[in-house]
Scaffold this active site. Structure first.
Site, PDB file in Angstrom:
ATOM      1  N   HIS A 357       0.797  -1.226   0.000  1.00  0.00           N
ATOM      2  CA  HIS A 357       0.000   0.000   0.000  1.00  0.00           C
ATOM      3  C   HIS A 357       0.826   1.270   0.000  1.00  0.00           C
ATOM      4  O   HIS A 357       0.259   2.356   0.096  1.00  0.00           O
ATOM      5  CB  HIS A 357      -0.910   0.041   1.237  1.00  0.00           C
ATOM      6  CG  HIS A 357      -2.100  -0.844   1.150  1.00  0.00           C
ATOM      7  ND1 HIS A 357      -3.235  -0.506   0.454  1.00  0.00           N
ATOM      8  CD2 HIS A 357      -2.342  -2.066   1.675  1.00  0.00           C
ATOM      9  CE1 HIS A 357      -4.134  -1.474   0.557  1.00  0.00           C
ATOM     10  NE2 HIS A 357      -3.611  -2.435   1.296  1.00  0.00           N
ATOM     11  N   LYS A 538      -8.401  13.536   4.336  1.00  0.00           N
ATOM     12  CA  LYS A 538      -7.484  12.392   4.349  1.00  0.00           C
ATOM     13  C   LYS A 538      -6.500  12.587   5.500  1.00  0.00           C
ATOM     14  O   LYS A 538      -6.479  13.647   6.118  1.00  0.00           O
ATOM     15  CB  LYS A 538      -6.747  12.233   3.020  1.00  0.00           C
ATOM     16  CG  LYS A 538      -6.126  13.509   2.486  1.00  0.00           C
ATOM     17  CD  LYS A 538      -5.573  13.315   1.077  1.00  0.00           C
ATOM     18  CE  LYS A 538      -6.653  13.348   0.030  1.00  0.00           C
ATOM     19  NZ  LYS A 538      -6.850  12.089  -0.653  1.00  0.00           N
ATOM     20  N   ARG A 539      -5.712  11.549   5.770  1.00  0.00           N
ATOM     21  CA  ARG A 539      -4.662  11.671   6.771  1.00  0.00           C
ATOM     22  C   ARG A 539      -3.819  12.910   6.490  1.00  0.00           C
ATOM     23  O   ARG A 539      -3.554  13.229   5.329  1.00  0.00           O
ATOM     24  CB  ARG A 539      -3.759  10.443   6.679  1.00  0.00           C
ATOM     25  CG  ARG A 539      -3.579   9.685   7.939  1.00  0.00           C
ATOM     26  CD  ARG A 539      -2.821   8.385   7.753  1.00  0.00           C
ATOM     27  NE  ARG A 539      -2.525   7.983   6.408  1.00  0.00           N
ATOM     28  CZ  ARG A 539      -1.293   7.897   5.911  1.00  0.00           C
ATOM     29  NH1 ARG A 539      -0.248   8.243   6.636  1.00  0.00           N
ATOM     30  NH2 ARG A 539      -1.101   7.467   4.682  1.00  0.00           N
ATOM     31  N   LYS A 544       0.622  14.181   1.030  1.00  0.00           N
ATOM     32  CA  LYS A 544      -0.750  14.458   0.579  1.00  0.00           C
ATOM     33  C   LYS A 544      -0.978  15.952   0.343  1.00  0.00           C
ATOM     34  O   LYS A 544      -1.985  16.351  -0.233  1.00  0.00           O
ATOM     35  CB  LYS A 544      -1.759  13.897   1.585  1.00  0.00           C
ATOM     36  CG  LYS A 544      -1.730  12.357   1.643  1.00  0.00           C
ATOM     37  CD  LYS A 544      -2.700  11.812   2.665  1.00  0.00           C
ATOM     38  CE  LYS A 544      -2.594  10.296   2.814  1.00  0.00           C
ATOM     39  NZ  LYS A 544      -3.187   9.550   1.701  1.00  0.00           N
ATOM     40  N   THR A 646      -8.735   5.995  -2.117  1.00  0.00           N
ATOM     41  CA  THR A 646     -10.116   5.540  -2.319  1.00  0.00           C
ATOM     42  C   THR A 646     -11.082   6.700  -2.110  1.00  0.00           C
ATOM     43  O   THR A 646     -12.193   6.679  -2.634  1.00  0.00           O
ATOM     44  CB  THR A 646     -10.478   4.389  -1.363  1.00  0.00           C
ATOM     45  OG1 THR A 646     -10.158   4.749  -0.018  1.00  0.00           O
ATOM     46  CG2 THR A 646      -9.757   3.115  -1.738  1.00  0.00           C
ATOM     47  N   LYS A 650     -14.687   7.777  -4.124  1.00  0.00           N
ATOM     48  CA  LYS A 650     -15.962   8.120  -3.484  1.00  0.00           C
ATOM     49  C   LYS A 650     -16.465   9.477  -3.969  1.00  0.00           C
ATOM     50  O   LYS A 650     -17.656   9.647  -4.244  1.00  0.00           O
ATOM     51  CB  LYS A 650     -15.791   8.126  -1.954  1.00  0.00           C
ATOM     52  CG  LYS A 650     -15.481   6.754  -1.371  1.00  0.00           C
ATOM     53  CD  LYS A 650     -14.924   6.865   0.045  1.00  0.00           C
ATOM     54  CE  LYS A 650     -14.297   5.547   0.478  1.00  0.00           C
ATOM     55  NZ  LYS A 650     -13.458   5.688   1.675  1.00  0.00           N
TER      56      LYS A 650
END
Length: 801
Positions: A357, A538-539, A544, A646, A650
């Site tokens: 991952h 998100k985290r 990110k 993911t 969504k």
């Protein structure tokens, strides 16, 4: 009216009677004095009753047909609330709402009274939950194995803009969905030493705990199949040392209980200390050993030849956390069942699959050989033997490649070598796993790495969380799309009509009004549902690039202030996410976002043109509010760093176009939806690697962007931290002198892409068309498609339906 295929006799009257029965006899309450909690528990037990029949039937059929099972090992299962999801899959949501109304209860309030199960952190755990639901929907016999964390990750709140972690207390109340299985209990050892007896090695643990099972049924769409999520809770082998207690040494007397409680208390303990590292390794072994002992027990109930294990058992390691599965399965086969090393190795590898991952080196676990050997001495021996076997078997293996190197045990290499298949989770990611992460092992095993692009379950992430859009889809193309998401393509011809676009826009606005009201109630910020809702959830992690987002937001705010009479599209910037407790930079970014929000939201010059909202304690339930209301999906990671994502899927499914880099599954989203319906910007993964070759890339990029220089100057002079002007000097210094994640290099491109978003959103009909096409072309991203591919390409399992 919806109906449950597994039980056509469910009527409002029968459900009403069952709820009252549970209220009276399970909870000991009467209707006149029942609280919201009591009604939720009574409804949950009544719905759970209707899951038990397909659950039993599924288990019975699996045994009768001797069907191969999948065992999914994961440190996280971010399942969220269960009640509404279960009613959706059983076809009883409308019935439940009607019955609760008869009791004078608001179904929405009942559902929202349920705490989120604190069993995960982010995408890894949510993916595992989607996979469990899809396996049940497809009739793939499966067990999920995880840990029953007492406090999970942590509950997040903000004090002065800073993240503060407090314990998550989801198990303070009874969890109505689980069944305790005290008979399914296994002893898990740690430490001790290895002895040689009768020519065989034997581990004598110095510590031990009991892993005790708690089962939650996971029901698939229309209730035709249900699998089991088995979570392990740790219990002491002896409750306490009575002799020590009687001598007054109370702390020492409670040591066995303390060890057990600690093991299943917190997800991802802070591992910046030796004790934290040891605890995390113990947790991973606790989960894995309990699962493997359970798997072997179940297999040996029906079979007596362990050589046949791979025919009946597929074990998937979700990331490197359960990578100890290879050595532990071999230990059980060799030490408990007398199988020789080579044969044990063959059996174990044929059973095991490994999902990678991450491309981040720090996220591929490595353990100091001292720590590993101390906690798991027998496994250290087995790992060294596996490494030697692999080196002998593949003499061309480079000297610098191996499982044990530089006094470290490398769990990524261990998982790769012990698995018959290794998969990435998006096309780009799987390619980078081959090229950058395991290039030498890939050359030695060219057929081992395959791709399985992630997916999400449309039952929760569209049918349940977005009722306005789900109803529009059903009214437009009929029922059945929930289990055949490719049917969403049928919407494309309808999207060309003005009437459908108007209906689609109206459905989105309903969600935005609901979110606006929630933001006003919970955050005290007034936002207009007519503004563009721009969401990044998100985290919190440097790769990110929440930092890129907030820096561009400051630039936009600055522009409005300089020219207040310009034509601007009103925006609401919404952030959500937690930072790991020991991740100082991520926590600094959180504080910066909150500090900027404090200034911007109270600026009369910008007013409703720009608002920033950061609700604390982001979780699955919050995502279910935010995603249906989002206009724009922020997927802006540094190219080559995000494995898949993911959340991006969504958002797409719920009609939010993406602004993003060519990273992870963004690549496949772009392919599916078309470039004209995606706001692409930024360096590619190859360009990122090239840019980093220039040690001065950060300064050059900043000096080339007046907008970014202005933003960094404002931050450096304390515009957003007047009480402490130097608060972000370290962050600004890092931007100028390091900027590993290339925020500066992508800043101008991101800013320009946001201007394209504004222009597109100004044409509301054109935007509605783009948003609707995102939904219509999202069918590929169903986790049903992903699981079918795992079943055929990795597990060798067929549906039992």
């Amino acid at each position: 009216m919806e109906h449950a295929l597994n039980d056509l006799s469910v009527t409002p009257s029968s459900l009403e009677a069952d709820i009252l029965r549970h209220l009276t006899y399970t909870l000991g309450k009467d209707a006149d004095h029942a609280s919201t909690y009591d009604w939720r528990m009574a409804l949950s037990y009544a719905i759970r009753d209707r899951i038990v029949a397909p659950w039993f039937a599924s288990t019975k059929k699996t045994y009768e047909t001797d069907h191969k099972r999948v065992y999914y090992l994961s440190m996280e299962f971010l399942i969220g609330r269960i009640l509404e999801d279960a009613t959706i899959n059983l076809g009883l949501r409308d019935t439940a709402q009607e019955v609760m109304a008869r009791f004078g209860q608001d179904f929405r309030a009942i559902v929202e009274d349920e705490p989120d199960a604190a069993l995960g952190n982010g995408g890894l755990g949510r993916l595992a939950a989607c996979f469990m639901e899809s396996m049940a929907t497809l009739g793939c016999p499966a067990y999920g194995y995880g840990i029953r964390y007492e406090h999970g990750l942590f509950r997040q709140r903000f004090e002065g803009g800073r993240q503060v972690e407090t314990p998550e207390d989801w198990l303070k109340q009874t969890h109505p969905w689980e069944f305790a299985r005290p008979e399914a209990a296994y002893t898990i050892g740690f430490k001790g030493h290895v002895e040689t007896r009768d020519g065989r090695e034997l581990w004598v643990p110095g510590e031990s705990v009991i892993a005790s099972a708690h089962d939650t049924p996971v029901v698939g769409w229309q209730g035709t199949w249900a699998n089991t999520l088995r979570l392990w809770g740790a219990q002491p082998t002896t409750m306490f040392d009575l002799d020590r207690f009687n001598r007054g040494d109370y702390a020492a007397a409670a040591e066995p209980e303390t060890l057990a409680r600690t093991l299943s208390r917190v997800l991802y303990p802070d591992d910046t200390t030796y004790q934290g590292k040891e605890l995390r390794l113990k947790q991973e072994f606790f989960l894995t050993s309990a699962a493997l002992q359970d798997i072997l027990r179940r297999f040996l109930q029906s079979h007596n030849d362990l050589n046949r294990l791979p025919e009946k058992v597929a074990i998937q390691m979700n990331d490197t956390h359960p990578a100890i599965a290879g050595p532990e399965l071999m230990r059980l086969l060799m030490d408990d069942h007398g199988i020789e090393f080579d044969q044990a190795l063959t059996i174990a590898r044929a059973c095991l699959g490994y999902t990678n991952h991450t491309l981040l080196p720090e996220a591929l676990e490595k353990w100091a050989t001292f720590t590993f050997g101390n906690v798991l001495p027998r496994h250290m021996q087995i790992i060294e033997r596996i490494d030697s076997w692999h080196r002998r078997s593949y003499p061309s293996r480079p000297h610098y490649v191996g499982i044990v190197k530089h006094h470290e045990v490398r769990m990524g290499e261990l998982a790769f070598i012990m698995a018959h298949k290794v998969n990435g989770v998006s096309a780009l990611h799987s390619d980078l796993v081959k090229k950058n992460l395991f290039p030498e092992l890939h050359r030695l095993h060219p057929d081992r790495i395959i791709n399985q692009t992630n997916g999400v379950t449309p039952r929760r992430w569209l049918k349940m969380c977005n009722r306005p859009l789900a109803s529009l889809i059903t009214n437009s193309i009929g029922a059945g799309w929930e289990a055949d998401l490719d049917r969403l393509k049928e919407l494309e011809k309808l999207i060309e009509t003005k009437a459908f676009r108007t209906e689609f826009d109206a459905a989105k606005r309903l969600n935005k009004v609901a979110l606006s009201n929630w933001i006003a109630e919970t955050q005290g910020v007034s936002v207009s549902p007519d503004a563009l809702f721009d969401v990044q959830i998100k985290r919190i992690h440097e790769y990110k690039r929440q930092l890129l987002n907030i820096l561009q937001t400051i630039a936009h705010w600055h522009r409005i202030r300089q020219n207040p009479k310009g034509a601007y599209v009103p925006r609401v910037k919404i952030f959500g996410g937690k930072a790991a407790p020991g991740y100082a930079v991520a926590k600094e970014i959180i504080r910066l976002i909150n500090d900027v929000a404090e200034v911007v939201n109270n600026d009369p010059l910008t007013g409703d043109l720009l608002k920033i909202v950061y609700p604390p304690n982001y979780n699955v339930s919050m995502a279910e509010r935010l995603i249906p209301a989002a206009d724009l999906s922020e997927q802006i990671s540094t190219a080559g760093k995000e494995a898949s994502g993911t959340g991006n899927m969504k958002f797409m499914m719920n009609g939010a176009p993406t602004i993003g880099t060519l990273d992870g599954a963004n690549v496949e989203i772009l392919q599916e939806v078309g470039e004209e319906n995606f706001f692409l910007f930024g360096l590619t993964a190859d360009q990122v690697m090239q840019r980093r070759q220039d040690p001065d890339h950060a300064r050059k990029a900043i000096e080339a962007s007046q907008a970014l220089m202005d933003v960094l100057q404002m931050i450096a002079e304390g515009r957003f931290s007047p009480d402490q002007p130097d608060r972000y000097h370290g962050l600004v210094h890092n931007m100028w002198h390091s900027d590993y994640f290339l925020v500066a290099s992508d800043f101008d491109a991101f800013d320009a892409a946001q201007a394209r978003v504004d222009a597109a959103y100004a044409d509301r009909d054109g935007w509605a068309r783009m948003a609707a096409l995102n939904t219509a072309r999202s069918g590929f991203f169903s986790s049903d498609r992903t699981i079918r591919s795992y079943m055929s390409d990795i597990w060798g399992v067929t549906s039992a339906l």
